[in-house]
Structures are given as C-alpha cells and as structure tokens.
Enzyme design. Structure first.
Site, PDB file in Angstrom:
ATOM      1  N   GLU A  46      -3.691   7.580   7.738  1.00 15.17           N
ATOM      2  CA  GLU A  46      -4.517   8.382   6.830  1.00 15.17           C
ATOM      3  C   GLU A  46      -5.619   9.049   7.628  1.00 15.17           C
ATOM      4  OE1 GLU A  46      -6.223   5.822   3.865  1.00 15.17           O
ATOM      5  OE2 GLU A  46      -4.420   5.837   2.618  1.00 15.17           O
ATOM      6  N   HIS A  54     -15.994  -6.396   4.918  1.00 13.12           N
ATOM      7  CA  HIS A  54     -15.149  -6.327   3.730  1.00 13.12           C
ATOM      8  C   HIS A  54     -15.465  -7.405   2.716  1.00 13.12           C
ATOM      9  CE1 HIS A  54     -13.161  -3.157   5.788  1.00 13.12           C
ATOM     10  NE2 HIS A  54     -12.905  -3.945   6.798  1.00 13.12           N
ATOM     11  N   LYS A 113       0.841  -1.207   0.000  1.00 12.46           N
ATOM     12  CA  LYS A 113       0.000   0.000   0.000  1.00 12.46           C
ATOM     13  C   LYS A 113       0.876   1.256   0.000  1.00 12.46           C
ATOM     14  CE  LYS A 113      -2.884  -3.032   0.139  1.00 12.46           C
ATOM     15  NZ  LYS A 113      -2.840  -3.598  -1.202  1.00 12.46           N
ATOM     16  N   ARG A 118      -5.953  -8.082 -10.406  1.00 15.06           N
ATOM     17  CA  ARG A 118      -6.557  -9.333 -10.886  1.00 15.06           C
ATOM     18  C   ARG A 118      -7.894  -9.020 -11.556  1.00 15.06           C
ATOM     19  NH1 ARG A 118      -7.910  -8.594  -5.477  1.00 15.06           N
ATOM     20  NH2 ARG A 118     -10.159  -8.453  -5.195  1.00 15.06           N
TER      21      ARG A 118
END
Ligand code: MV4
Length: 492
Positions: free
Chosen positions: A199, A234, A115, A291
């Site tokens: 963040e 998620h 990330k 992907r």
C-alpha cells in the site's frame, strides 16, 4: 436465551455479566487457576475452572469452553475481546454444537480475518482504499512496477497480520525485493501464511474507527466514530468519541463507507471499521474488527446504547428496531486505559499488589474494572486494570472531568498509566485536537512526568500546565503554548 457462558476474564467478563443480569440472563464464568479469586468468578451465577494460568491452557481452549456450556445447560457463549473473540473456527464450532455465538458469523470473521480478503470484498462496495495491491504478491518484478506507480515510500503488510503486526516500510526501489522477501518469511513464521501486499504509505495518519451494529435481517447502522490515535506500539492508551476533527459531512461519508464494509461481508453483530485519515481528512479503509472492542464505552456514552445488550438482542435474532436517523451524538466521552505499566520506564509492565485502590466517583465518571484493593495483578494476562471513562456536554468538560477523575483515582503498590493520561489531558496538541498516531513519539518523554505529586493536583495543573515539562528550556515552546491554550479555553 437463559444462560450465557462468558469466555473471558477481567473487566470485559464483568461488563458482559452485568448486562446479562439486567436482561434476566444467568451467567457462567470460566476461569484459570490464576483467577480463582477474580471478581468475574464471584459475580457469575456459576463458575467453572478450565485449566492452568497460561491462556493456551485455559481461556483459549474453545472445546473445553463449549463443554462447559453443555454441562451447565447454557445456550450461548459471549467471547468478549481478545482470546477466542475473532476465531472463526471457534464461532463455527459453537454454532455446530447447537449454541449461539454472541458475535458475527464465522463467514464474516473469515473474510475480515484476511486483510487481502477484506480489501477484495469491500472493493466493489464503494469503500475508499489506500492505493495498492489487492492480491498476494507473487511476481517481484510486477510488484516492483506497481510500487513505482504508487510511489515510495510503500508499506508491505501481511494479509494475516493486523494491529500493526507484519508491517514494513519500503523507502526505495533498491530496498524493495529484500523487504518483500523478509516480509513474506516473517509472515509465514508468525501467521503460517506468507501472503503480503503493498500500500501507499500514509505518513502521520489519524486512526479513526466507526462502530457498527447490524442485525440478522440485513439492517446496519453506524454509531459514529472513535478517535484512537493516542497509541504506543499499536497499543491504544486514550480513545474518545466523537473525533474533534471530523465535519458532519465527512462523519456521514465515513459512516456510510463503514456500513458498506458490513454489507460486503453480510455482517451482523457489533463490529468496528478502522480507517486511516490523512491531514486533508481523506480516509481509507484499513481493516474490520469483528468483535466488541475495549474502547466501546465511549460510543455507549455518546449514543445511549448498551452495546452488549445490542449484541445479545442481535444474537437472539431480534431486529435493531431503530434506523440511522434515530441515532444522534450526545456530548463527548474520553477513555483512558489504566494499565499496570510504568510510563516513566518505557511502559514496562509493573506487577504487584494493589495496596491502595480507590476509584473515582461522581457525575460523568465511569470505571470499568475488575479489581479490589489488596488484589494481585496476575502476570499472565493483559496489564490493563481498568478503563476510566469520563463524559460531558462538551470535549472541554470531558477533559476537565478526566483530569479530576485521574486525581481522585488512588492507586498504590504498582505504577500505572494514570500519570500519562494526566499528561495527555494537559497537552496543548491534545486539547486542541491537533494530533495523530505520532503523538507519543512527537511529544512524550518520561521526564515530563517527574513532578508527579504536583501533576496529579488539578488546581496546580490548570494554573500551571508547565509542571509537566522540563524546566531547562528544552520544551519551552510546548510549555508556553500549553499555558496559552488553557487561557484561551477558559475565555470561551
Ligand atoms: C498503515 C499506515 C500507513 N499507511 N497503512 C497499523 C495498524 C494496522 N491496523 C495498520 N497500521 C497502519 N497502516 C498505510 N497504508 C500506518 C499504520 C499505523 C497505524 C495505524 C493506526 C494506528 C496507529 C498506527 C501506528 C503506526 C502505523
């Protein structure tokens, strides 16, 4: 390209094989002992058993799968999604074995797999980022200063995480030091990498992602967005394309930002750029998935491209052959993930035999699955048994078609998320397009599915959306607005 090994199982293995067949390419299935009777094994031209049921002894054995490719004279490997699909090490080995990996380069996968690496790579390419750090936190005092500047709450994220793993909200400076240390040790334990960054925490965001295609000659286009906010832990449950909240201007800006993300990593193949979108429609780059994604069919339905075919053409070195101006949105598509999970019981996986299994048919309905009546749902793998996709000229049509298709879908023997899908399709907030990643938390309670028999009757559902809600008045406001909304919609 004459023969492909499909390094996957279930619906995506079949999905890839169908396109290969249309292109005159032979297919080789690999399978575990649990999948001897699976449809992908029967559909392939050849099939090779690669090990016992646990995926780390079968579908995750990269070397063995490369061996199968050599043994069967295949010239390419398609990884599907999950398993080895985002494993840069595997992609590199495939290439070094003289085979084609149907996907991006190992280098692009490595950049996006971190990330922090991804944020650093895109930062010079005019891509909006959530305010925060672009380096692994080392000095706690310095990090605390940055957090103070950003303003609380902040989110600590693991660089090696993704899909929600390794995240932690920090509400105040007092909690900061401990939270960072916890996050670092968790990240080390889970991913073998303790790098974390911070963040600004965006509360109640929408999750909107952009589908990209890039060829090996530097051409990249965006295939518009998918709205994926209906998630639970998620895990996406409902996706659609296009999003009902974007304006043409923001759509273009997000698409162009996503293309810049691809350019930052010399990306080719199919890929998806995830954005967080706040209530003012500010959007921020989150991560890139290297992907083909589960929800790719909704994009296929609105742009008229077979994404697996495009992946294969790109892997062969062909040029895209179209430009951004050639791509247009046609209609609206919605996907419901039909999972062997009980929405009445905290979405607990439900195993067993598909005693009845009849899929919906007809205009505007697509089912991507890999089961037949009488089959057992194996416990070792993902509980998703099918993807139900509907499409129509408008969002309203796609929603009504989804309600009809859910009603026509006959499954017995296991509990599934079909009833949950029906709940979503009737919910006022969903129908209005007024929802974000908190949809389930805000609006869903298992008791709302109580009147199940009735809830699967489309006629009853349309005339009385309140069947889904408790009759005791607890959800009175929702009940009323649902009815109002359907009346409004029908007037148009
Ligand atoms: C966030 C966020 C709020 N603020 N980052 C979750 C998955 C991972 N890809 C990133 N995620 C989030 N990142 C900031 N700065 C909220 C989430 C998030 C979320 C994002 C997309 C879809 C569903 C979600 C559910 C909870 C939290």
């Amino acid at each position: 390209m004459k023969k492909i090994v499909v390094a996957n199982r279930g619906e995506i293995a079949l999905r890839v094989m169908r396109t290969a067949k249309e292109m005159g390419i032979k297919t080789v299935a690999v399978y575990s002992e649990a999948d001897r009777k699976a449809l992908h094994v029967r559909y392939a031209d050849e099939a090779v058993c690669i090990g016992p049921p646990p995926s780390n002894q079968s579908y995750l054995l990269g070397d063995k799968i490369i061996e199968v490719a050599k043994m069967t004279g295949a010239d390419a490997i398609h990884p599907g999604y999950g398993f080895l699909s985002e494993n840069a090490h595997f992609a590199r080995k495939v290439k070094e074995s003289g085979l084609i990996f149907i996907g991006p380069s190992a280098e692009s996968m490595e950049i996006m797999g971190s990330k922090i690496g991804a944020k650093q790579a895109v930062s010079k390419f005019n891509v909006p980022l959530v305010p925060g750090t672009q380096e692994a936190l080392r000095d706690i005092a310095e990090a605390k200063n940055i957090a103070n500047q950003i303003g609380y709450p902040v989110l600590v994220k693991a660089s090696a995480g993704g899909g929600g793993k390794g995240m932690r909200v920090v509400n105040s400076a007092e909690e900061f030091e401990e939270a960072i240390k916890m996050a670092q040790s968790e990240a080390l334990a889970s991913f073998g990498d303790d790098a974390v960054f911070i963040e600004k925490f965006v509360g109640s965001p929408k999750h909107i992602e952009i589908q990209l295609l890039g060829d090996q000659h530097g051409n990249v286009v965006y295939l518009f967005e998918r709205e994926c906010s209906i998630q639970r832990r998620h895990q996406k449950l409902v996706e659609e394309a296009p999003s009902s909240c974007l304006t043409p201007e923001i759509r273009k800006k997000m698409g162009e930002a996503a293309v810049n993300v691809a350019k930052a990593s010399n990306y080719f193949g199919a890929g998806t750029v995830e954005f967080l979108v706040d209530e003012k429609l500010n959007f921020y780059f989150l991560e890139m998935n290297t992907r083909l994604q589960v929800e790719h069919p909704v994009t296929e339905q609105i742009v008229g491209l077979d994404l697996v075919k495009e992946q294969i053409r790109i892997a062969k070195g062909e040029e895209l052959g179209y430009t951004q101006d050639d791509l247009k949105i046609h209609g609206h598509a919605i996907e419901l993930r039909v999972c062997a999970e009980d929405p009445m019981n905290n979405f607990l996986p439900d195993i067993g035999k598909l005693l009845t299994y009849k899929t919906p048919q007809g205009y505007g309905v697509r089912v991507d699955d890999s089961f037949e009546e009488g089959m057992e749902i194996p416990i070792q793998y993902d509980p998703m048994i099918a993807k139900l996709i509907t499409f129509g000229a408008t969002r309203e049509e796609a929603i009504k078609r989804m309600i009809r298709a859910i009603s026509d879908y006959k499954i017995s023997g296991i509990e599934t998320t079909l009833s949950f899908g029906n709940f979503v399709m009737h919910h006022d907030a969903y129908v209005k397009g007024d929802f974000d990643t908190k949809f389930i938390e805000k609006y869903f309670q298992p008791e709302m599915l109580q009147n199940k028999a009735a809830s699967l009757e489309p006629v009853a559902a349309f005339s009385a959306g309140n069947l889904f809600f408790k009759q005791d008045g607890a959800k009175q406001d929702v009940k009323q607005s649902t009815q109002t909304n359907w009346q409004l919609k029908r007037k148009n």
